[in-house]
Design a protein around this motif. Sequence first.
Motif, PDB file in Angstrom:
ATOM      1  N   GLU A 211       0.925  -1.230  -0.130  1.00  0.00           N
ATOM      2  CA  GLU A 211       0.045  -0.012   0.174  1.00  0.00           C
ATOM      3  C   GLU A 211       0.933   1.203  -0.031  1.00  0.00           C
ATOM      4  OE1 GLU A 211      -3.756  -0.022   2.621  1.00  0.00           O
ATOM      5  OE2 GLU A 211      -2.884  -2.219   3.148  1.00  0.00           O
ATOM      6  N   VAL A 212       2.129   1.110   0.596  1.00  0.00           N
ATOM      7  CA  VAL A 212       2.833   2.355   0.633  1.00  0.00           C
ATOM      8  C   VAL A 212       4.549   1.911   0.012  1.00  0.00           C
ATOM      9  CG1 VAL A 212       4.547   4.002   1.779  1.00  0.00           C
ATOM     10  CG2 VAL A 212       1.834   3.630   2.447  1.00  0.00           C
ATOM     11  N   PHE A 213       4.942   2.680  -0.851  1.00  0.00           N
ATOM     12  CA  PHE A 213       6.196   2.041  -1.421  1.00  0.00           C
ATOM     13  C   PHE A 213       7.242   3.101  -1.053  1.00  0.00           C
ATOM     14  CE2 PHE A 213       2.974   0.070  -3.951  1.00  0.00           C
ATOM     15  CZ  PHE A 213       3.563  -0.950  -4.335  1.00  0.00           C
ATOM     16  N   ILE A 214       8.465   2.829  -0.315  1.00  0.00           N
ATOM     17  CA  ILE A 214       9.489   3.763   0.164  1.00  0.00           C
ATOM     18  C   ILE A 214      10.653   3.397  -0.636  1.00  0.00           C
ATOM     19  CG2 ILE A 214      10.646   4.552   2.053  1.00  0.00           C
ATOM     20  CD1 ILE A 214       8.526   3.659   3.797  1.00  0.00           C
ATOM     21  N   ASP A 215      11.167   4.611  -1.617  1.00  0.00           N
ATOM     22  CA  ASP A 215      12.040   4.181  -2.518  1.00  0.00           C
ATOM     23  C   ASP A 215      13.238   5.094  -1.645  1.00  0.00           C
ATOM     24  OD1 ASP A 215      13.946   4.376  -4.407  1.00  0.00           O
ATOM     25  OD2 ASP A 215      12.624   5.156  -6.063  1.00  0.00           O
ATOM     26  N   LEU A 216      14.239   4.248  -1.785  1.00  0.00           N
ATOM     27  CA  LEU A 216      15.725   4.697  -0.978  1.00  0.00           C
ATOM     28  C   LEU A 216      16.844   4.562  -1.950  1.00  0.00           C
ATOM     29  CD1 LEU A 216      14.399   2.970   1.977  1.00  0.00           C
ATOM     30  CD2 LEU A 216      15.756   5.078   2.368  1.00  0.00           C
ATOM     31  N   ARG A 217      16.594   4.640  -3.346  1.00  0.00           N
ATOM     32  CA  ARG A 217      17.626   4.510  -4.401  1.00  0.00           C
ATOM     33  C   ARG A 217      18.064   5.613  -4.651  1.00  0.00           C
ATOM     34  NH1 ARG A 217      13.946   1.686  -8.740  1.00  0.00           N
ATOM     35  NH2 ARG A 217      12.855   3.377  -8.300  1.00  0.00           N
ATOM     36  N   ALA A 218      19.358   5.771  -4.802  1.00  0.00           N
ATOM     37  CA  ALA A 218      20.142   6.858  -5.701  1.00  0.00           C
ATOM     38  C   ALA A 218      19.662   6.971  -7.125  1.00  0.00           C
ATOM     39  CB  ALA A 218      21.578   6.770  -5.415  1.00  0.00           C
ATOM     40  N   THR A 273       8.827  17.887  -2.947  1.00  0.00           N
ATOM     41  CA  THR A 273       7.690  17.001  -2.561  1.00  0.00           C
ATOM     42  C   THR A 273       8.355  15.455  -2.585  1.00  0.00           C
ATOM     43  OG1 THR A 273       6.729  17.236  -4.650  1.00  0.00           O
ATOM     44  CG2 THR A 273       5.974  18.573  -2.908  1.00  0.00           C
ATOM     45  N   PRO A 274       8.822  15.033  -1.744  1.00  0.00           N
ATOM     46  CA  PRO A 274       9.338  13.616  -2.002  1.00  0.00           C
ATOM     47  C   PRO A 274       8.224  12.529  -1.667  1.00  0.00           C
ATOM     48  CG  PRO A 274      10.301  14.254   0.116  1.00  0.00           C
ATOM     49  CD  PRO A 274       9.507  15.623  -0.578  1.00  0.00           C
ATOM     50  N   TRP A 275       7.108  13.015  -0.833  1.00  0.00           N
ATOM     51  CA  TRP A 275       5.812  12.132  -0.915  1.00  0.00           C
ATOM     52  C   TRP A 275       4.763  12.442  -1.655  1.00  0.00           C
ATOM     53  CZ3 TRP A 275       4.024   9.923   4.752  1.00  0.00           C
ATOM     54  CH2 TRP A 275       3.376   9.159   4.650  1.00  0.00           C
ATOM     55  N   LEU A 276       4.592  11.723  -2.608  1.00  0.00           N
ATOM     56  CA  LEU A 276       3.440  11.944  -3.487  1.00  0.00           C
ATOM     57  C   LEU A 276       2.688  10.596  -3.603  1.00  0.00           C
ATOM     58  CD1 LEU A 276       5.375  13.718  -6.706  1.00  0.00           C
ATOM     59  CD2 LEU A 276       3.717  14.815  -4.924  1.00  0.00           C
ATOM     60  N   ALA A 277       1.317  10.757  -3.462  1.00  0.00           N
ATOM     61  CA  ALA A 277       0.300   9.530  -3.445  1.00  0.00           C
ATOM     62  C   ALA A 277       0.906   8.590  -2.575  1.00  0.00           C
ATOM     63  CB  ALA A 277       0.301   8.802  -4.973  1.00  0.00           C
ATOM     64  N   ASN A 278       1.306   7.476  -2.978  1.00  0.00           N
ATOM     65  CA  ASN A 278       1.569   6.263  -2.023  1.00  0.00           C
ATOM     66  C   ASN A 278       2.974   5.850  -2.283  1.00  0.00           C
ATOM     67  OD1 ASN A 278       1.449   5.152  -4.580  1.00  0.00           O
ATOM     68  ND2 ASN A 278       0.611   3.005  -3.452  1.00  0.00           N
ATOM     69  N   LEU A 279       3.891   6.882  -2.816  1.00  0.00           N
ATOM     70  CA  LEU A 279       5.379   6.709  -3.135  1.00  0.00           C
ATOM     71  C   LEU A 279       6.046   7.851  -2.372  1.00  0.00           C
ATOM     72  CD1 LEU A 279       7.742   5.429  -4.337  1.00  0.00           C
ATOM     73  CD2 LEU A 279       7.371   7.218  -6.478  1.00  0.00           C
ATOM     74  N   LEU A 280       6.690   7.347  -1.419  1.00  0.00           N
ATOM     75  CA  LEU A 280       7.605   8.119  -0.471  1.00  0.00           C
ATOM     76  C   LEU A 280       9.242   7.666  -0.877  1.00  0.00           C
ATOM     77  CD1 LEU A 280       8.264  10.152   1.893  1.00  0.00           C
ATOM     78  CD2 LEU A 280       7.783   8.074   3.440  1.00  0.00           C
ATOM     79  N   ARG A 281       9.692   8.998  -1.401  1.00  0.00           N
ATOM     80  CA  ARG A 281      11.301   8.986  -1.486  1.00  0.00           C
ATOM     81  C   ARG A 281      12.258   9.457  -0.469  1.00  0.00           C
ATOM     82  NH1 ARG A 281      10.376  11.272  -7.342  1.00  0.00           N
ATOM     83  NH2 ARG A 281       8.912  12.239  -6.147  1.00  0.00           N
ATOM     84  N   LEU A 282      13.055   8.772   0.221  1.00  0.00           N
ATOM     85  CA  LEU A 282      13.623   8.965   1.311  1.00  0.00           C
ATOM     86  C   LEU A 282      15.045   8.841   1.183  1.00  0.00           C
ATOM     87  CD1 LEU A 282      11.864   7.212   4.324  1.00  0.00           C
ATOM     88  CD2 LEU A 282      11.893   9.583   3.765  1.00  0.00           C
ATOM     89  N   GLY A 283      15.807   9.525   2.031  1.00  0.00           N
ATOM     90  CA  GLY A 283      17.577   9.421   1.864  1.00  0.00           C
ATOM     91  C   GLY A 283      18.036   9.770   0.448  1.00  0.00           C
TER      92      GLY A 283
END
Length: 448
Positions: A211-218, A273-283
């Motif tokens: 339901e939530v995707f957290i992307d930590l890729r460079a 805006t790193p958090w859009l819809a259900n995709l959150l980009r961190l790091g």
Amino acid sequence: MTGRVGSYLLFGDAVDVWPVATLLAKHLPAETAITIVETRCRPAETVALPLESPFFRTLDIGATELAGAGAHFALGHVLDGFCGSGTRQVAAPSGDLPAIAGLPLHQVLHCVAERAGALDRFGELYEGFRFCARAAAEGRVALPEDAPQSPLAMLGPLVVVDRMALAGLLRDRFAGQRVESFDGEVAQLRRADGARVRSARLADGRLMEAEVFIDLRAPGGGMGEGEQMALPLLEALARSDIGIAADPLAGAMPIYSARAGAGCAAQPHALETPWLANLLRLGPASAALGPLFSADARMLLVQVEALVQCLPATSEMRVESRRFNRLHARTVERLYELIAAPLYLNRRAEEPWRALRAVEPPEGLALRIEQFRSRGRLPEFDGEVVDRQFWIDLLIGFGVLPARHDRRAGAFDPRQLDAALGTIRGQIDQALAAMPTQGQFMQRFGNA
């Protein structure tokens, strides 16, 4: 009414995914599924992180556990070459120096120096009171709790640790039982409608849903997808031939060396805006600020704490994403101000360095410089990443000296002020002489 999110999928390098997975495992309900897809492709990286960071406090991780993971401890950072070839400055995290009659010490010292006709030596005189920086320069280490009623209470120890070793500690102690982990690499995010992600396709063809995707890729192209925050000084640095090299293992303290002709810096970026819809980009997926003060590693830990403030997320996620994006922007601003300071305030004569001084500094840094240069005061901002004393010491070290002091200092008997300064200096000297060296300090953990 929307329900709570029931599953999270994290993907990226192990050094980035495990800090996030650990705090998710601590704060999310037991029935929430947490899955990670991890790679181990980043080169070994040693970083310097505050021992008293909210991240470590939340997990109740102290010096003993970190030393068991191979960490050592330091009391400051070395800035090498920012004020000229061969120059070195120590930037040490520090609590407030003792006040005198309610006035900050630097205000009193400025008054005394002015009365003595020695304002040209103000920076030199102030150095003697920088307990944490002096201890760091001598290779001494202690913890504030070792003597909380002494100058040791001002210390802000840094954990100098390999990021993979830290990830292993987090995995083994906190998250290994709770988090389902796969080795692999996400090759494609499959969208359902608009920006919403439905599933992730791995390089081996497997599909993973959440339901939530957290992307930590460079990001492969250098800058992340989406609107970018402006980072003029870092962008100018990347265009120049100035290199900032980080060597956390060079000695008792991490060293950041600035050299002209050392090659271009990596391309900085920061998503608005790193958090859009259900995709959150961190790091690294959300920002890259560079190695100075271990900014990128520190940013991730602050981001994770901000994410926890937005949990548990609801399936709509609009309120949570708006709040997180605001906190992310604030974190980037504060870190950018910090790492921009030695770049903007550099005192080197070469053209690339003069060009950096011509770039407009971030607003928060400009306000700090203006107010401190005027009256020795500092504005207060939300989300500070270093304390006030760190800024005072850093500005004075780079030659930003107050033109005036607090008028209240002039109302005191000069002999009383001299005596008070002498007492404080004596306490600092005594505490410094009693502090263990780094080797002696590490013996308490069984590894000198």
